[in-house]
Design an enzyme around this catalytic site. Structure first.
Site, PDB file in Angstrom:
ATOM      1  N   GLY A  21      22.218  25.613 -19.288  1.00 44.95           N
ATOM      2  CA  GLY A  21      21.857  24.148 -19.270  1.00 44.95           C
ATOM      3  C   GLY A  21      22.683  22.900 -19.245  1.00 44.95           C
ATOM      4  O   GLY A  21      22.360  22.060 -20.303  1.00 44.95           O
ATOM      5  N   CYS A  74      35.017  11.334 -18.144  1.00 52.88           N
ATOM      6  CA  CYS A  74      34.832  12.556 -19.205  1.00 52.88           C
ATOM      7  C   CYS A  74      34.128  11.335 -20.630  1.00 52.88           C
ATOM      8  O   CYS A  74      34.827  10.973 -21.457  1.00 52.88           O
ATOM      9  CB  CYS A  74      35.056  13.674 -19.921  1.00 52.88           C
ATOM     10  SG  CYS A  74      34.759  14.741 -20.752  1.00 52.88           S
ATOM     11  N   HIS A 120      26.606  23.168 -29.343  1.00 52.89           N
ATOM     12  CA  HIS A 120      24.938  22.120 -30.524  1.00 52.89           C
ATOM     13  C   HIS A 120      24.960  22.646 -31.914  1.00 52.89           C
ATOM     14  O   HIS A 120      25.427  23.879 -32.201  1.00 52.89           O
ATOM     15  CB  HIS A 120      23.915  22.415 -30.154  1.00 52.89           C
ATOM     16  CG  HIS A 120      24.119  21.357 -28.586  1.00 52.89           C
ATOM     17  ND1 HIS A 120      23.332  20.927 -27.602  1.00 52.89           N
ATOM     18  CD2 HIS A 120      24.803  22.226 -26.944  1.00 52.89           C
ATOM     19  CE1 HIS A 120      24.113  20.311 -26.559  1.00 52.89           C
ATOM     20  NE2 HIS A 120      24.150  21.277 -26.229  1.00 52.89           N
ATOM     21  N   HIS A 175      31.594  21.892 -25.666  1.00 57.21           N
ATOM     22  CA  HIS A 175      30.752  21.150 -27.253  1.00 57.21           C
ATOM     23  C   HIS A 175      29.678  22.402 -27.583  1.00 57.21           C
ATOM     24  O   HIS A 175      29.239  22.853 -27.057  1.00 57.21           O
ATOM     25  CB  HIS A 175      29.835  19.859 -26.330  1.00 57.21           C
ATOM     26  CG  HIS A 175      28.681  20.246 -25.824  1.00 57.21           C
ATOM     27  ND1 HIS A 175      29.563  20.120 -24.409  1.00 57.21           N
ATOM     28  CD2 HIS A 175      27.527  20.098 -25.740  1.00 57.21           C
ATOM     29  CE1 HIS A 175      28.117  20.273 -23.381  1.00 57.21           C
ATOM     30  NE2 HIS A 175      27.111  20.405 -24.392  1.00 57.21           N
TER      31      HIS A 175
END
Ligand code: 5GP
Ligand code: ZN
Length: 114
Positions: A93, A4, A102, A100
């Site tokens: 998406g 990863c 954004h 995470h």
């Protein structure tokens, strides 16, 4: 299988400037920014997506959002506003299977998201 990429960044194996670096959370600029300010905020432990979060991750979730607030302030965009996005799964998406946030700012965003 390749390991990863966000785990490797969090462990310091891929050199990036960490804008947030605590035992539990790291933040760094997106390699392909979609806004003048585009920062990724990740847990250092591997959690595949928002959908995999557990009840006991409450303190971690607090810190992820604290990092978003504080980084928005440090980047000078807290007053004008910013967007925090968590893409989840294929239809959401998500392309990197490590949770995470954004943090995006520096321009106006449209709605609904594309
Ligand atoms: P997602 O589509 O999963 O919500 O977002 C993944 C994000 O990670 C994308 O915006 C992509 O540009 C970013 N990204 C993918 N690989 C790397 C990398 O190796 N370094 C950095 N800094 N960002 C990456
Ligand atoms: Zn990972």
């Amino acid at each position: 299988m390749q390991e990863c990429v966000f785990c490797r960044i969090a462990r310091g194996e891929i050199p990036v400037q960490l804008l947030w670096d605590t035992p539990a959370v790291a933040a760094f600029r997106d390699a392909n920014p979609q806004a003048p300010i585009h920062i990724l905020i990740v847990p250092k432990k591997h959690i595949p997506s928002l959908d995999a979060l557990q009840e006991e991750d409450g303190a971690l979730v607090d810190e992820l959002f604290k990092a978003a607030r504080e980084l928005a302030r440090r980047e000078g965009c807290a007053e004008r506003g910013y967007r925090v996005v968590i893409n989840t799964g294929a239809d959401g998406g998500q392309t990197v299977p490590h949770l995470h946030l954004h943090l995006m700012a520096g321009r106006e965003f449209g709605w609904p998201a594309g």
